[in-house]
Motif scaffolding. Sequence first.
Motif, PDB file in Angstrom:
ATOM      1  N   UNK A 242      32.952 107.476 -49.741  1.00 48.46           N
ATOM      2  CA  UNK A 242      33.916 106.589 -50.412  1.00 48.46           C
ATOM      3  C   UNK A 242      35.310 106.965 -49.960  1.00 48.46           C
ATOM      4  N   UNK A 243      36.027 105.979 -49.371  1.00 51.78           N
ATOM      5  CA  UNK A 243      37.331 106.258 -48.776  1.00 51.78           C
ATOM      6  C   UNK A 243      38.418 105.303 -49.236  1.00 51.78           C
ATOM      7  N   UNK A 244      39.649 105.780 -49.098  1.00 56.26           N
ATOM      8  CA  UNK A 244      40.857 104.980 -49.275  1.00 56.26           C
ATOM      9  C   UNK A 244      41.477 104.923 -47.878  1.00 56.26           C
ATOM     10  N   UNK A 245      41.766 103.707 -47.383  1.00 51.45           N
ATOM     11  CA  UNK A 245      42.265 103.597 -46.017  1.00 51.45           C
ATOM     12  C   UNK A 245      43.143 102.370 -45.811  1.00 51.45           C
ATOM     13  N   UNK A 246      44.027 102.444 -44.812  1.00 48.74           N
ATOM     14  CA  UNK A 246      44.766 101.266 -44.360  1.00 48.74           C
ATOM     15  C   UNK A 246      44.138 100.739 -43.068  1.00 48.74           C
ATOM     16  N   UNK A 247      43.081 101.394 -42.599  1.00 47.25           N
ATOM     17  CA  UNK A 247      42.276 101.026 -41.435  1.00 47.25           C
ATOM     18  C   UNK A 247      42.976 101.206 -40.084  1.00 47.25           C
TER      19      UNK A 247
ATOM     20  N   UNK B 258      45.984 103.746 -39.677  1.00 44.43           N
ATOM     21  CA  UNK B 258      46.688 105.005 -39.526  1.00 44.43           C
ATOM     22  C   UNK B 258      45.952 106.173 -40.181  1.00 44.43           C
ATOM     23  N   UNK B 259      45.509 105.982 -41.419  1.00 42.81           N
ATOM     24  CA  UNK B 259      44.813 107.086 -42.085  1.00 42.81           C
ATOM     25  C   UNK B 259      43.679 106.585 -42.962  1.00 42.81           C
ATOM     26  N   UNK B 260      42.630 107.384 -42.995  1.00 42.58           N
ATOM     27  CA  UNK B 260      41.484 107.157 -43.879  1.00 42.58           C
ATOM     28  C   UNK B 260      41.245 108.454 -44.625  1.00 42.58           C
ATOM     29  N   UNK B 261      41.378 108.416 -45.945  1.00 48.49           N
ATOM     30  CA  UNK B 261      41.092 109.580 -46.772  1.00 48.49           C
ATOM     31  C   UNK B 261      39.682 109.436 -47.313  1.00 48.49           C
ATOM     32  N   UNK B 262      38.783 110.254 -46.810  1.00 51.64           N
ATOM     33  CA  UNK B 262      37.392 110.243 -47.273  1.00 51.64           C
ATOM     34  C   UNK B 262      37.350 111.092 -48.539  1.00 51.64           C
ATOM     35  N   UNK B 263      37.403 110.438 -49.671  1.00 51.48           N
ATOM     36  CA  UNK B 263      37.510 111.116 -50.955  1.00 51.48           C
ATOM     37  C   UNK B 263      36.198 111.719 -51.428  1.00 51.48           C
ATOM     38  N   UNK B 264      35.099 110.987 -51.219  1.00 51.56           N
ATOM     39  CA  UNK B 264      33.803 111.455 -51.703  1.00 51.56           C
ATOM     40  C   UNK B 264      32.752 111.321 -50.607  1.00 51.56           C
ATOM     41  N   UNK B 265      32.124 112.414 -50.276  1.00 55.43           N
ATOM     42  CA  UNK B 265      30.975 112.416 -49.369  1.00 55.43           C
ATOM     43  C   UNK B 265      29.851 113.092 -50.138  1.00 55.43           C
ATOM     44  N   UNK B 266      28.866 112.294 -50.525  1.00 56.44           N
ATOM     45  CA  UNK B 266      27.779 112.811 -51.359  1.00 56.44           C
ATOM     46  C   UNK B 266      26.442 112.429 -50.755  1.00 56.44           C
ATOM     47  N   UNK B 267      25.555 113.415 -50.641  1.00 53.52           N
ATOM     48  CA  UNK B 267      24.193 113.182 -50.146  1.00 53.52           C
ATOM     49  C   UNK B 267      23.240 113.885 -51.098  1.00 53.52           C
ATOM     50  N   UNK B 268      22.200 113.169 -51.504  1.00 45.06           N
ATOM     51  CA  UNK B 268      21.155 113.727 -52.354  1.00 45.06           C
ATOM     52  C   UNK B 268      20.737 115.092 -51.796  1.00 45.06           C
ATOM     53  N   UNK B 269      20.781 116.121 -52.639  1.00 41.93           N
ATOM     54  CA  UNK B 269      20.448 117.492 -52.191  1.00 41.93           C
ATOM     55  C   UNK B 269      19.091 117.582 -51.502  1.00 41.93           C
ATOM     56  N   UNK B 270      18.120 116.809 -51.970  1.00 42.59           N
ATOM     57  CA  UNK B 270      16.779 116.881 -51.387  1.00 42.59           C
ATOM     58  C   UNK B 270      16.733 116.319 -49.965  1.00 42.59           C
ATOM     59  N   UNK B 271      17.791 115.618 -49.554  1.00 46.55           N
ATOM     60  CA  UNK B 271      17.836 115.030 -48.211  1.00 46.55           C
ATOM     61  C   UNK B 271      18.944 115.622 -47.344  1.00 46.55           C
ATOM     62  N   UNK B 272      19.589 116.664 -47.830  1.00 47.49           N
ATOM     63  CA  UNK B 272      20.656 117.281 -47.039  1.00 47.49           C
ATOM     64  C   UNK B 272      20.070 118.015 -45.836  1.00 47.49           C
ATOM     65  N   UNK B 273      20.947 118.274 -44.861  1.00 49.42           N
ATOM     66  CA  UNK B 273      20.590 118.961 -43.612  1.00 49.42           C
ATOM     67  C   UNK B 273      19.701 118.100 -42.712  1.00 49.42           C
TER      68      UNK B 273
ATOM     69  N   UNK C 274      30.002 106.546 -39.499  1.00 39.61           N
ATOM     70  CA  UNK C 274      30.103 105.129 -39.872  1.00 39.61           C
ATOM     71  C   UNK C 274      31.478 104.833 -40.488  1.00 39.61           C
ATOM     72  N   UNK C 275      31.994 105.751 -41.288  1.00 42.61           N
ATOM     73  CA  UNK C 275      33.330 105.587 -41.868  1.00 42.61           C
ATOM     74  C   UNK C 275      34.368 105.488 -40.759  1.00 42.61           C
ATOM     75  N   UNK C 276      34.285 106.389 -39.800  1.00 43.17           N
ATOM     76  CA  UNK C 276      35.245 106.407 -38.684  1.00 43.17           C
ATOM     77  C   UNK C 276      35.115 105.138 -37.842  1.00 43.17           C
ATOM     78  N   UNK C 277      33.908 104.630 -37.649  1.00 42.51           N
ATOM     79  CA  UNK C 277      33.711 103.411 -36.866  1.00 42.51           C
ATOM     80  C   UNK C 277      34.348 102.192 -37.536  1.00 42.51           C
ATOM     81  N   UNK C 278      34.474 102.199 -38.856  1.00 42.45           N
ATOM     82  CA  UNK C 278      35.104 101.083 -39.570  1.00 42.45           C
ATOM     83  C   UNK C 278      36.627 101.161 -39.538  1.00 42.45           C
ATOM     84  N   UNK C 279      37.164 102.306 -39.154  1.00 42.69           N
ATOM     85  CA  UNK C 279      38.627 102.466 -39.038  1.00 42.69           C
ATOM     86  C   UNK C 279      38.925 103.355 -37.832  1.00 42.69           C
ATOM     87  N   UNK C 280      38.554 102.884 -36.629  1.00 44.67           N
ATOM     88  CA  UNK C 280      38.612 103.740 -35.433  1.00 44.67           C
ATOM     89  C   UNK C 280      40.001 104.255 -35.057  1.00 44.67           C
TER      90      UNK C 280
END
Length: 142
Positions: free
Chosen positions: A64-69, A71-86, A96-102
């Motif tokens: 979940x990010x705040x961005x102007x698309x 100049x800057x994208x602040x990725x505020x929340x990066x959450x992945x279910x613990x059972x699927x991490x790594x 994918x976040x970076x691709x939407x605001x390259x």
Amino acid sequence: MAHAEIIYARELTLHPDEFIDVLKRSTLAERRPVDDVERIRGMCQNASLIVTARVDGKLVGVARSITDFVYCTYLSDLAVDESLQKQGIGTRLIKETKLHSPQAKLILLSAPAAVNYYPKIGMTRHDNCFLLDNVNDLKIAE
């Protein structure tokens, strides 16, 4: 669940209950206002970029990010279910976040437990970050 296909997508918003659920399954809940549904609702509605990872429709990861698309994208929340991490889900959500605001520089504040994760995936540590939680803490020159 590990063998099911993970679908990544940009979504315009998230339902607060769904967001709270994945925050709790990721350990990020301890640093988010999960007991304040209205605040979580605002976080979901006012984010300018939400990228999700879903398995059979169930939210298993979110960026979940705040961005102007441009100049800057602040990725505020990066959450992945613990059972699927790594399994690369978090890295893919960042990509994918970076691709939407390259053009924009992607910025995030790491959770203490994840501070060594980001350099491993190619992100640069920066030590010039400042936080202000309470406006009354701001010292204004008189």
